[in-house]
Design an enzyme around this catalytic site. Structure first.
Site, PDB file in Angstrom:
ATOM      1  N   LYS A  69      39.165   3.719  40.170  1.00 46.30           N
ATOM      2  CA  LYS A  69      40.660   3.214  40.381  1.00 46.30           C
ATOM      3  C   LYS A  69      40.724   4.055  39.404  1.00 46.30           C
ATOM      4  CE  LYS A  69      41.912  -0.689  43.746  1.00 46.30           C
ATOM      5  NZ  LYS A  69      41.942  -1.767  43.481  1.00 46.30           N
ATOM      6  N   GLY A 132      43.859  -6.191  37.277  1.00 45.26           N
ATOM      7  CA  GLY A 132      43.874  -4.639  38.532  1.00 45.26           C
ATOM      8  C   GLY A 132      45.024  -5.215  39.607  1.00 45.26           C
TER       9      GLY A 132
HETATM   10  P1  NAP Z   1      40.250  -8.870  38.340  1.00 50.32           P
HETATM   11  O1  NAP Z   1      40.244  -7.426  37.443  1.00 50.32           O
HETATM   12  O2  NAP Z   1      38.913  -9.192  37.796  1.00 50.32           O
HETATM   13  O3  NAP Z   1      41.241 -10.417  37.098  1.00 50.32           O
HETATM   14  C1  NAP Z   1      40.856 -10.919  37.347  1.00 50.32           C
HETATM   15  C2  NAP Z   1      42.517 -11.806  36.968  1.00 50.32           C
HETATM   16  O4  NAP Z   1      41.755 -13.138  37.393  1.00 50.32           O
HETATM   17  C3  NAP Z   1      41.878 -11.355  35.304  1.00 50.32           C
HETATM   18  O5  NAP Z   1      43.427 -11.465  35.179  1.00 50.32           O
HETATM   19  C4  NAP Z   1      40.963 -12.830  34.642  1.00 50.32           C
HETATM   20  O6  NAP Z   1      41.798 -13.445  33.419  1.00 50.32           O
HETATM   21  C5  NAP Z   1      41.771 -14.325  35.636  1.00 50.32           C
HETATM   22  N1  NAP Z   1      40.673 -15.226  35.329  1.00 50.32           N
HETATM   23  C6  NAP Z   1      39.149 -15.377  36.070  1.00 50.32           C
HETATM   24  N2  NAP Z   1      39.007 -16.035  35.708  1.00 50.32           N
HETATM   25  C7  NAP Z   1      40.216 -16.397  34.968  1.00 50.32           C
HETATM   26  C8  NAP Z   1      40.100 -18.077  34.538  1.00 50.32           C
HETATM   27  N3  NAP Z   1      39.030 -19.268  34.423  1.00 50.32           N
HETATM   28  N4  NAP Z   1      40.725 -18.465  33.942  1.00 50.32           N
HETATM   29  C9  NAP Z   1      42.156 -17.444  33.955  1.00 50.32           C
HETATM   30  N5  NAP Z   1      42.369 -16.666  34.036  1.00 50.32           N
HETATM   31  C10 NAP Z   1      41.229 -16.022  35.121  1.00 50.32           C
HETATM   32  O7  NAP Z   1      40.007  -8.815  39.642  1.00 50.32           O
HETATM   33  P2  NAP Z   1      40.877  -7.890  40.692  1.00 50.32           P
HETATM   34  O8  NAP Z   1      40.240  -7.051  41.446  1.00 50.32           O
HETATM   35  O9  NAP Z   1      42.287  -8.156  40.342  1.00 50.32           O
HETATM   36  O10 NAP Z   1      41.376  -9.675  41.854  1.00 50.32           O
HETATM   37  C11 NAP Z   1      41.889 -10.739  41.553  1.00 50.32           C
HETATM   38  C12 NAP Z   1      41.969 -11.687  43.066  1.00 50.32           C
HETATM   39  O11 NAP Z   1      42.781 -10.447  43.776  1.00 50.32           O
HETATM   40  C13 NAP Z   1      40.201 -11.835  43.462  1.00 50.32           C
HETATM   41  O12 NAP Z   1      40.447 -12.968  44.017  1.00 50.32           O
HETATM   42  C14 NAP Z   1      40.135 -10.781  44.813  1.00 50.32           C
HETATM   43  O13 NAP Z   1      40.099 -11.072  46.431  1.00 50.32           O
HETATM   44  C15 NAP Z   1      42.101 -10.949  45.494  1.00 50.32           C
HETATM   45  N6  NAP Z   1      42.370  -9.360  45.462  1.00 50.32           N
HETATM   46  C16 NAP Z   1      42.627  -9.067  46.938  1.00 50.32           C
HETATM   47  C17 NAP Z   1      43.437  -8.598  46.858  1.00 50.32           C
HETATM   48  C18 NAP Z   1      44.528  -8.528  48.915  1.00 50.32           C
HETATM   49  O14 NAP Z   1      44.038  -7.255  48.832  1.00 50.32           O
HETATM   50  N7  NAP Z   1      44.644  -9.566  49.591  1.00 50.32           N
HETATM   51  C19 NAP Z   1      43.481  -7.189  46.613  1.00 50.32           C
HETATM   52  C20 NAP Z   1      42.577  -7.051  45.392  1.00 50.32           C
HETATM   53  C21 NAP Z   1      42.010  -8.066  45.366  1.00 50.32           C
HETATM   54  P3  NAP Z   1      41.511 -11.971  32.249  1.00 50.32           P
HETATM   55  O15 NAP Z   1      42.326 -10.653  32.145  1.00 50.32           O
HETATM   56  O16 NAP Z   1      42.041 -12.649  31.024  1.00 50.32           O
HETATM   57  O17 NAP Z   1      40.334 -12.020  31.686  1.00 50.32           O
END
Ligand code: NAP
Length: 294
Positions: A69, A132
Site C-alpha cells: 500500500k 491503515g
Molecule cells: P492496522 O493498520 O494494523 O491498524 C490497527 C489499529 O488498531 C491501529 O491503530 C492500532 O493501534 C489499533 N489497535 C490494535 N490493537 C489495539 C488495542 N488493543 N487497543 C487500542 N488500539 C488498538 O490494521 P488495519 O489494516 O487498519 O485494519 C484494522 C481493522 O479494519 C481490522 O480489523 C481489519 O480487518 C479491518 N479492515 C476492514 C476493511 C473492510 O473493507 N471492511 C478494510 C481494511 C481493514 P496502534 O496504532 O496504537 O498500534
C-alpha cells in the site's frame, strides 16, 4: 471463457490467498459479460518489479494490501488527492502504461453508509484506532465534511505521526480532527456522549481478540442514544461491540459494505462499469456467513 483477448487484473499482497477480491471481481466480470479475469499474487516485496509488471503485462489494474500500500507509491506515475493525503494506495489503474494510484477504502466506507441512507456530513464522529483502514476512514469522513472527528489512538511510538497525519487531513478538508489518548476513558466517555457515530477501526473483535470489546462497556453505555455504531470488522458478522451496541438500541453496521464498495469503486475506475453489488453481496454472504441475505 479465457481467450487471447482476456484482460488481466489482480491483487498484490502478502498474504494474498485469503482475499475475497478475486471472488468479487471475477463474479462481476462474469455477470456483466466482460472478458477479463482477476488473480491474487502473493508476493512479499519486489515493489519496483511488481509495478513494472503492470505495464509490461498490460494489466488493467491492481488492488493492493500489505506491504504494497505504501511501498509501491514510488513506482507510480500519479496519485489521486485522497491517496496523496493518506500516503497509501489500495488501487492502481493502468491507463496505457501510466499508473494512477488511488485509495478507495474510505470512499467505500462512505458509499456503504449511503446504501443505508446514512451520512457523516455535519456529524460528530468518534473513531477508535488509526491504522491503515482507520486513517482511510478518517480522511473520507473529513472529506465528507463531518462537524468534528475525535480519534482515539494508543500513546505509543506512532502517536505523534498520527497526530501529524490527522492535522494534514484536517488542514486539507477544513474539518477539526482531535486525537486523544486511547487510555483516557474519562475523555472517551465525555466525547461519546456527544457523538453521532462510533467507528471501530481497531482489530479488537476479531481473531484472537474476538471476545473483546474495544472499549469498556460502561464507556459504550455513555454513547449518545441515537448514535450509529460501525465496525470495520466483518468476520464475525457481529462483533461483541456490535452485539452490545445493538442491545443498547443503536443502529449498527459491520465492515462488509466497506469491503464491497472499496472493490466496486476500483471496478468502476478500471472498467467504467458499475459492479453488480446485489450479486456480489449474495456471494459474499454465502461465502462468509453461509446464509443468504434476505
Ligand atoms: P492496522 O493498520 O494494523 O491498524 C490497527 C489499529 O488498531 C491501529 O491503530 C492500532 O493501534 C489499533 N489497535 C490494535 N490493537 C489495539 C488495542 N488493543 N487497543 C487500542 N488500539 C488498538 O490494521 P488495519 O489494516 O487498519 O485494519 C484494522 C481493522 O479494519 C481490522 O480489523 C481489519 O480487518 C479491518 N479492515 C476492514 C476493511 C473492510 O473493507 N471492511 C478494510 C481494511 C481493514 P496502534 O496504532 O496504537 O498500534
Amino acid at each position: 471463457m479465457i481467450d487471447g483477448h482476456t484482460q488481466l487484473y489482480g491483487f498484490y499482497a502478502n498474504p494474498a490467498k485469503h482475499s475475497l477480491s478475486p471472488l468479487m471481481h471475477n463474479l462481476s466480470f462474469k455477470t456483466l459479460g466482460i472478458n477479463a479475469t482477476y488473480l491474487a499474487f502473493e508476493i512479499p516485496e519486489h515493489f519496483e518489479q511488481a509495478a513494472a509488471a503492470i505495464r509490461a503485462l498490460d494489466l488493467g489494474g491492481i488492488n493492493l494490501s500489505h506491504p504494497f500500500k505504501t511501498a509501491i507509491i514510488d513506482y507510480l506515475d500519479e496519485l489521486t488527492p485522497t491517496a496523496q493525503l493518506l500516503g497509501a494506495v489500495n488501487t492502481v489503474t493502468n491507463r496505457n502504461g501510466y499508473l494512477i494510484g488511488d485509495s478507495t477504502d474510505g470512499a467505500g466506507f462512505i458509499a456503504g453508509l449511503a446504501q443505508h441512507q446514512q451520512s457523516v456530513t455535519a456529524k460528530t464522529v468518534s473513531v477508535l484506532g488509526a491504522g491503515g483502514a482507520g486513517l482511510a476512514v478518517i480522511a473520507a469522513v473529513a472529506q465528507n465534511q463531518a462537524k468534528v472527528i475525535h480519534v482515539f489512538k494508543r500513546q505509543n511510538a506512532t502517536f505523534d505521526k498520527i497526530v501529524q497525519r490527522c492535522h494534514e487531513i484536517g488542514d486539507a478538508t477544513q474539518v477539526e480532527i482531535q486525537v486523544h489518548p486511547y487510555a483516557d476513558q474519562a475523555e472517551m466517555t465525555r466525547i461519546l456522549a456527544q457523538s453521532d457515530y462510533l467507528i471501530n477501526t481497531t482489530n479488537i473483535g476479531m481473531g484472537q481478540a474476538q471476545d473483546q470489546l474495544p472499549l469498556p462497556l460502561t464507556t459504550l453505555e455513555a454513547l449518545a442514544p441515537a448514535a450509529i455504531v460501525c465496525d470495520l470488522i466483518y468476520v464475525p458478522k457481529a462483533t461483541r461491540l456490535l452485539q452490545q451496541a445493538t442491545a443498547l438500541g443503536h443502529t449498527c453496521y459491520n465492515g462488509l459494505d466497506m469491503l464491497i464498495y472499496q472493490g466496486a469503486l476500483a471496478f468502476e475506475e478500471w472498467t467504467g462499469e458499475e459492479m453488480p453489488v446485489p450479486q456480489v453481496t449474495k456471494a459474499l454472504y454465502e461465502k462468509l456467513y453461509a446464509t443468504v441475505k434476505i
